[in-house]
Design an enzyme around this catalytic site. Structure first.
Site: not given
Length: 241
Positions: A66, A134, A137
């Site tokens: 991220d 998710d 990332e």
């Protein structure tokens, strides 16, 4: 391409009691530009959802990826555009959002390679914006660990080129637009209410209602509360603004 979702979940190979990447997953990663893949452990971790029961899943690498993604996109926007901080932040938030990461994940075929437990897969986890965003990332985090920042910068600029050059985030966020409309019309600020939540955490569906007193209300359903709020705000503006 063989679609893993139509087969057994990709659990990888087991050699002398140790799980390694499957040839299919390795080929997928290297074809995308994540290669050479030499540390199977870090890539298995990036592709593994907590529902498998494995000791390690993607969450730590997601945290790292991220930050890598955010820095690359921020640097890219600073280089390309002359907008003020507010406009740059608006675009950055849209380009690194979970929905954008999930969109990239679907485009590259990532759902076929995520390691999910049987129930999570049956519940549609491989098409969940939350999980796809998710894991996308987490892969960037794994790439940073194995190959460093410059390699991930090059890859992100390739994978996100369509969004950056296509103007993702140029328009004002629907919630901001609705709030400004309400203020400009002398109305109270919009109120958002969670009406319903269904499904397990990895495949949840949220229904949100937004209302402005004296005007009306609108509802929307999405895979995350924030996305449902955004869609409800957009629906409200289409109906009443």
């Amino acid at each position: 391409m063989v679609h893993r979702s139509a087969l057994e979940p990709d659990r990888g190979h087991v050699l002398n009691g140790k799980v390694t990447l499957s040839d299919e997953a390795r080929g997928f990663l290297e074809e995308l530009g994540f290669g050479p893949v030499t540390n199977d452990d870090v890539w298995l971790e990036a592709l593994t959802h907590g529902s498998t029961g494995d000791a390690r899943d993607y969450q730590r690498l997601e945290f790292l990826g991220d930050r890598v993604l955010g820095l690359v996109i921020a640097d890219w926007l600073y280089e390309r555009e002359s907008h003020a901080e507010g406009k740059l932040s608006q675009r950055l938030n849209a380009l690194v959002s979970r929905q954008m990461c999930a969109s990239v994940a679907r485009r590259i075929g990532l759902p076929d390679h995520i390691r999910l437990g049987p129930q999570a897969r049956a519940d549609g986890g491989s098409d969940s914006d939350n999980i796809l965003g998710d894991v996308m990332e987490a892969l960037l985090g794994a790439g940073f660990v194995e190959h460093g920042f410059d390699a991930m910068r090059t890859l992100i600029r390739h994978l996100w080129a369509e969004g950056v050059k296509g103007g993702v985030g140029q328009s004002k966020h629907p919630k901001s637009a609705l709030q400004e409309w309400a203020a400009g019309s002398g109305r109270r600020i919009p109120e958002y209410r969670l009406v319903d939540r269904q499904g397990p955490d990895h495949a949840a569906r949220f229904t949100v209602e937004v209302s402005v007193k004296g005007v009306g209300e609108a509802r929307a359903t999405a895979h995350s509360k924030s996305e449902a709020e955004k869609q409800a705000a957009r629906e409200f503006m289409e109906k009443f603004a």
